[in-house]
Design a protein around this motif. Structure first.
Motif, short mmCIF file in Angstrom:
data_model
loop_
_atom_site.label_atom_id
_atom_site.label_comp_id
_atom_site.label_asym_id
_atom_site.label_seq_id
_atom_site.Cartn_x
_atom_site.Cartn_y
_atom_site.Cartn_z
N ASP A 3 0.74 -1.14 -0.03
CA ASP A 3 -0.03 0.04 -0.03
C ASP A 3 0.94 1.39 -0.10
O ASP A 3 1.78 1.26 0.60
CB ASP A 3 -0.85 0.03 1.41
N TYR A 4 0.33 2.30 -0.71
CA TYR A 4 1.17 3.50 -0.83
C TYR A 4 0.09 4.49 -0.71
O TYR A 4 -0.87 4.73 -1.27
CB TYR A 4 1.81 3.73 -2.28
N SER A 5 0.64 5.59 0.30
CA SER A 5 -0.33 6.87 0.77
C SER A 5 0.51 7.84 -0.33
O SER A 5 1.64 8.21 -0.06
CB SER A 5 -0.16 7.07 2.06
N TRP A 39 -4.85 7.70 -2.40
CA TRP A 39 -4.74 9.22 -2.96
C TRP A 39 -5.15 10.15 -1.74
O TRP A 39 -6.46 9.94 -1.41
CB TRP A 39 -5.70 9.37 -4.21
N ILE A 40 -4.63 11.02 -1.35
CA ILE A 40 -5.12 12.25 -0.19
C ILE A 40 -4.92 13.54 -1.10
O ILE A 40 -3.83 13.98 -1.06
CB ILE A 40 -4.13 11.98 1.01
N GLU A 41 -6.15 14.13 -1.38
CA GLU A 41 -6.15 15.39 -1.94
C GLU A 41 -5.96 16.45 -1.02
O GLU A 41 -6.50 16.59 -0.17
CB GLU A 41 -7.16 15.69 -2.90
N VAL A 60 -0.56 20.91 7.17
CA VAL A 60 -0.56 20.32 5.82
C VAL A 60 0.99 19.68 5.72
O VAL A 60 0.95 18.39 5.31
CB VAL A 60 -0.93 20.97 4.76
N LEU A 61 1.99 20.56 6.05
CA LEU A 61 3.25 20.10 5.88
C LEU A 61 3.60 18.74 6.56
O LEU A 61 4.32 17.82 6.18
CB LEU A 61 4.26 21.45 6.12
N GLU A 62 3.01 18.84 7.78
CA GLU A 62 3.37 17.81 8.76
C GLU A 62 2.77 16.57 8.17
O GLU A 62 3.06 15.53 8.38
CB GLU A 62 2.81 17.95 10.18
N GLU A 63 1.43 16.68 7.65
CA GLU A 63 1.00 15.50 6.95
C GLU A 63 1.61 15.11 5.70
O GLU A 63 1.74 13.90 5.61
CB GLU A 63 -0.56 15.78 6.68
N LEU A 64 2.15 16.01 5.08
CA LEU A 64 2.88 15.45 3.81
C LEU A 64 4.36 14.90 3.93
O LEU A 64 4.72 13.92 3.35
CB LEU A 64 3.27 16.83 3.06
N LYS A 65 4.82 14.91 5.16
CA LYS A 65 5.86 14.42 5.77
C LYS A 65 5.81 12.80 6.03
O LYS A 65 6.53 12.28 6.26
CB LYS A 65 6.58 14.97 7.07
N LYS A 66 4.51 12.58 6.04
CA LYS A 66 4.12 11.17 6.46
C LYS A 66 3.72 10.31 5.01
O LYS A 66 3.54 9.07 5.40
CB LYS A 66 3.00 11.13 7.42
N VAL A 67 3.58 10.88 4.04
CA VAL A 67 2.91 10.00 2.85
C VAL A 67 4.40 9.56 2.14
O VAL A 67 5.42 9.88 2.52
CB VAL A 67 2.08 10.84 1.75
N ASN A 68 4.19 8.46 1.34
CA ASN A 68 5.16 7.91 0.43
C ASN A 68 5.69 8.83 -0.58
O ASN A 68 6.87 8.73 -0.88
CB ASN A 68 4.76 6.74 -0.33
N ALA A 69 4.69 9.78 -1.24
CA ALA A 69 5.07 10.47 -2.36
C ALA A 69 4.00 11.63 -2.45
O ALA A 69 3.10 11.56 -1.86
CB ALA A 69 5.17 9.71 -3.68
N ILE A 70 4.45 12.55 -3.13
CA ILE A 70 3.55 13.71 -3.55
C ILE A 70 3.60 13.88 -4.92
O ILE A 70 4.54 13.98 -5.70
CB ILE A 70 4.19 15.09 -2.91
N LEU A 71 2.12 13.85 -5.45
CA LEU A 71 1.95 14.04 -6.88
C LEU A 71 1.41 15.47 -6.97
O LEU A 71 0.33 15.95 -6.65
CB LEU A 71 0.94 13.22 -7.32
#
Length: 248
Positions: A3-5, A39-41, A60-71
């Protein structure tokens, strides 16, 4: 099943349209190769800034630090002064997440028309490794006597040994892994930018001689490289360069 976030930031302009199509491609690949994507929009970009005055909230930045990638689609809005979104979103993401490599493949696919005469897919297949956290993008500099005939503006080009070494090392490792021509070219301007690109050149040869003797090293001034990329793109395998030259 893995699984990837993946965070999705459509952004501005054509960004949301491009991202929608990219999601279709990834979803198709997930079905074929057996992985799952969550997918997290996020509503980040010019429209949000115009509504709220926010660029990239800390939460939002703190949440982005926890995902596998940013599109990410695109950032830049005609109603927002240049620099606000770029520094508040793009550069903040780069610096806070330490995204020190910007990998830019250049490849002509079969059946695609090429504006360069007599060049086909066999001639155009190289990768640019752009350092992504230093150079004139650090924000160091300033303005004095603004709005007067004596105004002075300074934008400092700044690099540390650490920044250069890790980028150069990544480029050598990538060239070896790519295993094509095994040629790494440094793009710089040692005859004018005699401090910054002296550092780049010394690190380039030091790392290459010590740890990557199987990789051939070449050097090009940036203006000459721009010409050869059009005239003889088949010369190139991997190119490594600083932030500004890589952007251009």
């Amino acid at each position: 099943m893995r699984d990837y976030s993946i965070a999705v930031i459509g952004g501005d302009g054509t960004g949301p349209e491009v991202v929608r199509e990219a999601i279709k491609v990834v979803n198709s690949a997930s079905s074929r190769f057996g992985f799952k994507v969550n997918w997290i929009e996020y509503d980040i970009g010019g429209e949000r800034y115009l509504r709220t005055g926010e660029t990239l909230p800390d939460s939002v930045l703190e949440e982005l630090k926890k995902v596998n990638a940013i599109l990410l689609g695109a950032i830049g809005h005609p109603d927002v002064r240049p620099g606000i979104l770029e520094r508040g979103i793009l550069l903040r993401l780069r610096f806070e997440l330490d995204q020190y490599i910007n990998l830019r493949p250049v490849r002509l696919y079969p059946g695609v028309e090429c504006p360069i005469r007599d060049k086909g897919p066999e001639h155009i297949n190289y990768v640019v490794v752009r350092e992504n956290t230093g150079d004139v993008y650090t924000g160091m500099g300033g303005v004095s006597m603004k709005g007067t005939p004596h105004e002075v503006a300074i934008q400092n080009m700044v690099y540390t040994y650490h920044q250069v070494e890790r980028c150069v090392r990544y480029a050598f490792e990538y060239t070896r892994k790519r295993n094509r021509k095994k040629i790494l070219a440094l793009c710089g301007k040692t005859n004018v930018l005699t401090y910054v690109y002296d550092l780049w050149e010394r690190v380039f040869h030091s790392v290459g001689e010590k740890d990557f003797p199987d990789i051939k090293r070449e050097y090009y001034h940036v203006d000459a490289l721009c010409m050869w990329m059009i005239k003889n793109p088949e010369w190139f395998d991997v190119i490594v360069t600083g932030n500004m030259f890589g952007d251009i």
